[in-house]
Design an enzyme around this catalytic site. Sequence first.
Site, PDB file in Angstrom:
ATOM      1  CB  ALA A 161      53.013  39.374  47.351  1.00 34.87           C
ATOM      2  N   GLY A 162      50.927  40.980  45.203  1.00 33.29           N
ATOM      3  CA  GLY A 162      50.882  41.743  43.965  1.00 33.29           C
ATOM      4  C   GLY A 162      50.303  40.940  42.811  1.00 33.29           C
ATOM      5  CG  ASP A 204      55.575  31.522  65.989  1.00 33.12           C
ATOM      6  OD1 ASP A 204      56.346  30.902  66.738  1.00 33.12           O
ATOM      7  OD2 ASP A 204      55.730  31.595  64.750  1.00 33.12           O
ATOM      8  CD  GLU A 223      46.779  37.857  49.650  1.00 37.93           C
ATOM      9  OE1 GLU A 223      46.459  37.794  50.841  1.00 37.93           O
ATOM     10  OE2 GLU A 223      47.076  38.915  49.071  1.00 37.93           O
ATOM     11  CE  LYS A 279      50.844  38.640  51.179  1.00 35.32           C
ATOM     12  NZ  LYS A 279      50.162  39.331  50.073  1.00 35.32           N
ATOM     13  CB  SER A 281      56.580  43.492  50.886  1.00 31.69           C
ATOM     14  OG  SER A 281      55.665  43.422  49.821  1.00 31.69           O
ATOM     15  CG  ASP A 288      47.973  41.297  52.650  1.00 28.05           C
ATOM     16  OD1 ASP A 288      47.534  42.420  52.974  1.00 28.05           O
ATOM     17  OD2 ASP A 288      48.254  40.984  51.480  1.00 28.05           O
ATOM     18  CB  THR A 322      44.171  40.433  51.525  1.00 27.57           C
ATOM     19  OG1 THR A 322      45.516  40.366  51.054  1.00 27.57           O
ATOM     20  CG2 THR A 322      44.142  40.083  52.996  1.00 27.57           C
ATOM     21  CG  ASN A 330      37.181  42.857  45.082  1.00 24.70           C
ATOM     22  OD1 ASN A 330      36.078  42.816  45.629  1.00 24.70           O
ATOM     23  ND2 ASN A 330      38.230  43.406  45.651  1.00 24.70           N
TER      24      ASN A 330
HETATM   25  N1  LIG Z   1      35.020  44.478  47.804  1.00 21.99           N
HETATM   26  C1  LIG Z   1      35.670  45.322  48.617  1.00 21.99           C
HETATM   27  N2  LIG Z   1      34.976  46.194  49.391  1.00 21.99           N
HETATM   28  C2  LIG Z   1      35.596  47.068  50.192  1.00 21.99           C
HETATM   29  N3  LIG Z   1      36.926  47.179  50.310  1.00 21.99           N
HETATM   30  C3  LIG Z   1      37.675  46.348  49.575  1.00 21.99           C
HETATM   31  C4  LIG Z   1      37.094  45.378  48.714  1.00 21.99           C
HETATM   32  N4  LIG Z   1      38.096  44.695  48.110  1.00 21.99           N
HETATM   33  C5  LIG Z   1      39.239  45.207  48.592  1.00 21.99           C
HETATM   34  N5  LIG Z   1      39.000  46.194  49.455  1.00 21.99           N
HETATM   35  C6  LIG Z   1      40.007  47.035  50.132  1.00 21.99           C
HETATM   36  O1  LIG Z   1      40.952  47.457  49.137  1.00 21.99           O
HETATM   37  C7  LIG Z   1      42.280  47.428  49.653  1.00 21.99           C
HETATM   38  C8  LIG Z   1      43.151  46.502  48.786  1.00 21.99           C
HETATM   39  O2  LIG Z   1      42.660  45.168  48.891  1.00 21.99           O
HETATM   40  P1  LIG Z   1      43.607  43.942  49.267  1.00 21.99           P
HETATM   41  O3  LIG Z   1      44.515  44.315  50.387  1.00 21.99           O
HETATM   42  O4  LIG Z   1      42.716  42.775  49.480  1.00 21.99           O
HETATM   43  O5  LIG Z   1      44.454  43.819  47.926  1.00 21.99           O
HETATM   44  P2  LIG Z   1      45.526  42.694  47.534  1.00 21.99           P
HETATM   45  O6  LIG Z   1      45.239  42.298  46.141  1.00 21.99           O
HETATM   46  O7  LIG Z   1      45.502  41.627  48.555  1.00 21.99           O
HETATM   47  O8  LIG Z   1      46.919  43.492  47.575  1.00 21.99           O
HETATM   48  P3  LIG Z   1      48.421  42.902  47.811  1.00 21.99           P
HETATM   49  O9  LIG Z   1      49.014  42.764  46.452  1.00 21.99           O
HETATM   50  O10 LIG Z   1      49.080  43.987  48.617  1.00 21.99           O
HETATM   51  O11 LIG Z   1      48.327  41.625  48.542  1.00 21.99           O
HETATM   52  C9  LIG Z   1      42.171  46.982  51.108  1.00 21.99           C
HETATM   53  O12 LIG Z   1      42.093  48.117  51.950  1.00 21.99           O
HETATM   54  C10 LIG Z   1      40.830  46.232  51.141  1.00 21.99           C
HETATM   55  O13 LIG Z   1      40.207  46.226  52.413  1.00 21.99           O
HETATM   56  C1  LIG Z   2      53.632  45.953  48.457  1.00 18.13           C
HETATM   57  C2  LIG Z   2      52.378  45.186  48.096  1.00 18.13           C
HETATM   58  N1  LIG Z   2      51.460  45.280  49.203  1.00 18.13           N
HETATM   59  C3  LIG Z   2      52.654  43.702  47.722  1.00 18.13           C
HETATM   60  C4  LIG Z   2      53.758  43.549  46.688  1.00 18.13           C
HETATM   61  C5  LIG Z   2      53.455  44.215  45.376  1.00 18.13           C
HETATM   62  C6  LIG Z   2      54.621  44.111  44.446  1.00 18.13           C
HETATM   63  C7  LIG Z   2      54.353  44.628  43.067  1.00 18.13           C
HETATM   64  C8  LIG Z   2      55.524  44.437  42.170  1.00 18.13           C
HETATM   65  C9  LIG Z   2      55.225  44.939  40.780  1.00 18.13           C
HETATM   66  O1  LIG Z   2      54.567  44.247  40.006  1.00 18.13           O
HETATM   67  O2  LIG Z   2      55.625  46.060  40.441  1.00 18.13           O
HETATM   68  N2  LIG Z   2      53.077  42.979  48.896  1.00 18.13           N
HETATM   69  C10 LIG Z   2      52.329  41.979  49.505  1.00 18.13           C
HETATM   70  O3  LIG Z   2      51.224  41.689  49.044  1.00 18.13           O
HETATM   71  O4  LIG Z   2      52.829  41.413  50.508  1.00 18.13           O
HETATM   72 MG   LIG Z   3      46.976  40.996  49.848  1.00 19.34          MG
END
Ligand SMILES: Nc1ncnc2c1ncn2[C@@H]1O[C@H](COP(=O)(O)OP(=O)(O)OP(=O)(O)O)[C@@H](O)[C@H]1O
Ligand SMILES: C[C@H](N)[C@@H](CCCCCC(=O)O)NC(=O)O
Ligand SMILES: [Mg+2]
EC number: 6.3.3.3
Length: 251
Positions: A131-132, A55, A129, A39, A43, A67, A18, A189
């Site tokens: 998820a996970g 909306d 995007e 997205k 979850s 997200d 995200t 990242n």
């Molecule tokens: N380069 C960065 N600098 C600072 N904070 C970061 C950076 N990258 C990610 N974060 C922080 O780390 C946390 C996890 O990042 P993010 O939510 O983008 O993960 P994600 O891969 O999208 O997870 P999900 O699977 O839940 O969608 C968030 O709080 C985000 O703000």
């Molecule tokens: C809960 C997390 N934040 C994410 C979903 C992660 C699922 C992981 C499942 C797994 O591989 O075990 N959801 C989301 O990006 O909307």
């Molecule tokens: Mg995310």
Amino acid sequence: MKQLGISIIGTDTDVGKTFVTGLLGAMAQDDGFSVGMVKPVSSSAVPFPECITMDEDNVRNDLESKDATYLMQSVGIPESRRHEVNPYALAGDYSPRLAAELADVVIDYDDVVRHTLDVVSRYDLTFVEGAGGITTPLYGDKTFTDFMAAIELPTIMIADGRLGSINRAVLTCEYAKAHGIFVKAIIVNDTTLVDPFLLKTNIEDMERYTGLPVAGALPPYQGPNIHSVRLGWGRSFIDSEQLWKTVLDFR
Ligand SMILES: Nc1ncnc2c1ncn2[C@@H]1O[C@H](COP(=O)(O)OP(=O)(O)OP(=O)(O)O)[C@@H](O)[C@H]1O
Ligand SMILES: C[C@H](N)[C@@H](CCCCCC(=O)O)NC(=O)O
Ligand SMILES: [Mg+2]
């Protein structure tokens, strides 16, 4: 211009999909693209501060995907278009499949695919995007692998830079390729500030063993939450013009 899309996958949850997608969206907008964000199913959603919003299609939203909010704010998408960005917001830190089951929510998977492609058709460049990690269960027997393969968009994979990241990156890329997902580039990242020598060699080995370019490596962002500052910061680590060429095959 042809309407284009990029899907964003990651080697795991919390790897920064995200965060990076928001940054790429802001860069694309700054480069002159109209930008869409999707997205599709989220979850970890939380109740809206004001409880319920509607909306522009008068769809009732009780839950907010953080997200989706971050993606919307990154490119200035108004609250009225939340449903376009995020059709399904589910509570709980679970896979969307489990979160939907627990909430008795029926997800129309085919419609999610259709909706996503419809959004892609409305903007110059749309970011989608997951998820996970790549195989996160989406709904029923469908995983995000099925979904990403179905929308057929060029893909950027977000990886961490820590010890173990070579393996995670290679496995995710190979799995994606085996399932018809076209990964074109990796963005590292590095939120944990890995030792510079390890980070450099991890990046070299990711490129070597995946055959894909690492298009940038982001350190932790510690600046203020000001759009222009974060955009400038991002530009010092990612050459967006080069990235669009690599991922979208611009001539
Ligand atoms: N380069 C960065 N600098 C600072 N904070 C970061 C950076 N990258 C990610 N974060 C922080 O780390 C946390 C996890 O990042 P993010 O939510 O983008 O993960 P994600 O891969 O999208 O997870 P999900 O699977 O839940 O969608 C968030 O709080 C985000 O703000
Ligand atoms: C809960 C997390 N934040 C994410 C979903 C992660 C699922 C992981 C499942 C797994 O591989 O075990 N959801 C989301 O990006 O909307
Ligand atoms: Mg995310």
